[in-house]
Design an enzyme around this catalytic site. Structure first.
Site, PDB file in Angstrom:
ATOM      1  N   LYS A 101      37.870  42.207  41.196  1.00 48.05           N
ATOM      2  CA  LYS A 101      37.167  43.471  41.381  1.00 48.05           C
ATOM      3  C   LYS A 101      37.377  43.926  42.819  1.00 48.05           C
ATOM      4  O   LYS A 101      37.224  43.150  43.759  1.00 48.05           O
ATOM      5  CB  LYS A 101      35.663  43.304  41.109  1.00 48.05           C
ATOM      6  CG  LYS A 101      35.300  42.913  39.682  1.00 48.05           C
ATOM      7  CD  LYS A 101      35.679  43.959  38.663  1.00 48.05           C
ATOM      8  CE  LYS A 101      34.815  45.185  38.739  1.00 48.05           C
ATOM      9  NZ  LYS A 101      35.228  46.214  37.767  1.00 48.05           N
ATOM     10  N   ARG A 106      37.140  43.352  48.830  1.00 42.77           N
ATOM     11  CA  ARG A 106      36.813  43.926  50.145  1.00 42.77           C
ATOM     12  C   ARG A 106      35.851  43.045  50.934  1.00 42.77           C
ATOM     13  O   ARG A 106      35.644  43.247  52.125  1.00 42.77           O
ATOM     14  CB  ARG A 106      36.217  45.322  49.963  1.00 42.77           C
ATOM     15  CG  ARG A 106      37.224  46.291  49.394  1.00 42.77           C
ATOM     16  CD  ARG A 106      36.597  47.581  48.952  1.00 42.77           C
ATOM     17  NE  ARG A 106      37.510  48.286  48.071  1.00 42.77           N
ATOM     18  CZ  ARG A 106      37.691  49.595  48.094  1.00 42.77           C
ATOM     19  NH1 ARG A 106      37.024  50.347  48.949  1.00 42.77           N
ATOM     20  NH2 ARG A 106      38.525  50.152  47.255  1.00 42.77           N
ATOM     21  N   ASP A 119      48.499  34.604  28.190  1.00 40.29           N
ATOM     22  CA  ASP A 119      49.488  34.650  27.111  1.00 40.29           C
ATOM     23  C   ASP A 119      48.906  35.143  25.794  1.00 40.29           C
ATOM     24  O   ASP A 119      47.730  34.908  25.503  1.00 40.29           O
ATOM     25  CB  ASP A 119      50.060  33.246  26.862  1.00 40.29           C
ATOM     26  CG  ASP A 119      51.156  32.877  27.830  1.00 40.29           C
ATOM     27  OD1 ASP A 119      52.087  33.689  28.003  1.00 40.29           O
ATOM     28  OD2 ASP A 119      51.091  31.775  28.405  1.00 40.29           O
ATOM     29  N   GLU A 129      40.594  30.940  39.926  1.00 35.49           N
ATOM     30  CA  GLU A 129      40.950  30.206  41.146  1.00 35.49           C
ATOM     31  C   GLU A 129      40.337  30.981  42.313  1.00 35.49           C
ATOM     32  O   GLU A 129      40.934  31.923  42.822  1.00 35.49           O
ATOM     33  CB  GLU A 129      42.468  30.130  41.264  1.00 35.49           C
ATOM     34  CG  GLU A 129      43.107  29.500  40.049  1.00 35.49           C
ATOM     35  CD  GLU A 129      44.539  29.932  39.828  1.00 35.49           C
ATOM     36  OE1 GLU A 129      45.241  29.214  39.128  1.00 35.49           O
ATOM     37  OE2 GLU A 129      44.962  30.978  40.348  1.00 35.49           O
TER      38      GLU A 129
END
EC number: 3.5.4.30
Length: 188
Positions: A101, A106, A119, A129
């Site tokens: 997002k 930011r 996939d 991660e």
């Protein structure tokens, strides 16, 4: 071709695309917002001298559960695994791309290092991660919007979708943040 909100809703309503739990308010103009689960995998920095992708290293991470009303604090430079609250079932004719997002980016939060591609045929929670590139800690709350999944129509359905058995599909059906299984890539 990127699916629009109309196409995403049609895929959900027809049962082709599975999302659990599904909240129609998460559908955006060309993506689906995903929320953060309360499970995290934290690296045990003192357990190993280094990370060896050829070895299982099963104690490399520890599973931590954060209650819904508390925050997980991600410190500057820290890397942990998280997961989407939503469990997905991607049909054989769609592929996905997970992005962070903008508002969180930011603040210095990265939602994935390299594994943003989903996939066709994948089922499960998407492992995140999470990295803090800011110089202040970031509070992460279970249930907060953490990213967005864009879906693309393929020119034809995959002959061997993820999880079909002909591929490794080592993360099929994963629940929560799943540690690396890179060592399986070294086995014949």
């Amino acid at each position: 071709m990127l699916l629009s909100d109309r196409d995403i809703r049609a895929a959900i309503n027809s049962g082709e695309l599975k999302i659990d739990p599904h909240d129609d308010q998460m559908v955006q103009p060309s993506s689906i917002d995903v929320r953060l689960d309360g499970l995290f995998r934290v690296f045990n920095n003192s357990k190993y001298t280094h990370i060896d992708p050829k070895q299982p290293q099963e104690e490399l991470t520890t599973l931590v559960e954060v209650p819904d009303d508390e925050a997980f604090i991600l410190h500057p430079g820290e890397f942990v695994l998280g997961a989407t609250l939503e469990c997905f079932g991607i049909p054989a004719h769609l592929a996905g791309r997970l992005e962070g997002k903008s508002s969180l980016g930011r603040l210095g939060l990265l939602t994935h290092s390299t594994a943003g591609f989903i996939d066709p045929g994948f089922t499960g929670h998407i492992t995140l991660e999470l990295s803090n590139t800011a110089n202040l800690p970031i509070a992460l709350y279970p249930g907060m919007k953490i990213g967005q999944l864009a879906l693309f129509t393929m020119t034809s359905p995959a002959e061997a979708p993820y999880g079909s058995g002909t591929l490794g599909s080592k993360y099929q059906g994963q629940r929560g943040p799943t540690p690396s299984k890179a060592y399986l890539n070294f086995q014949n």
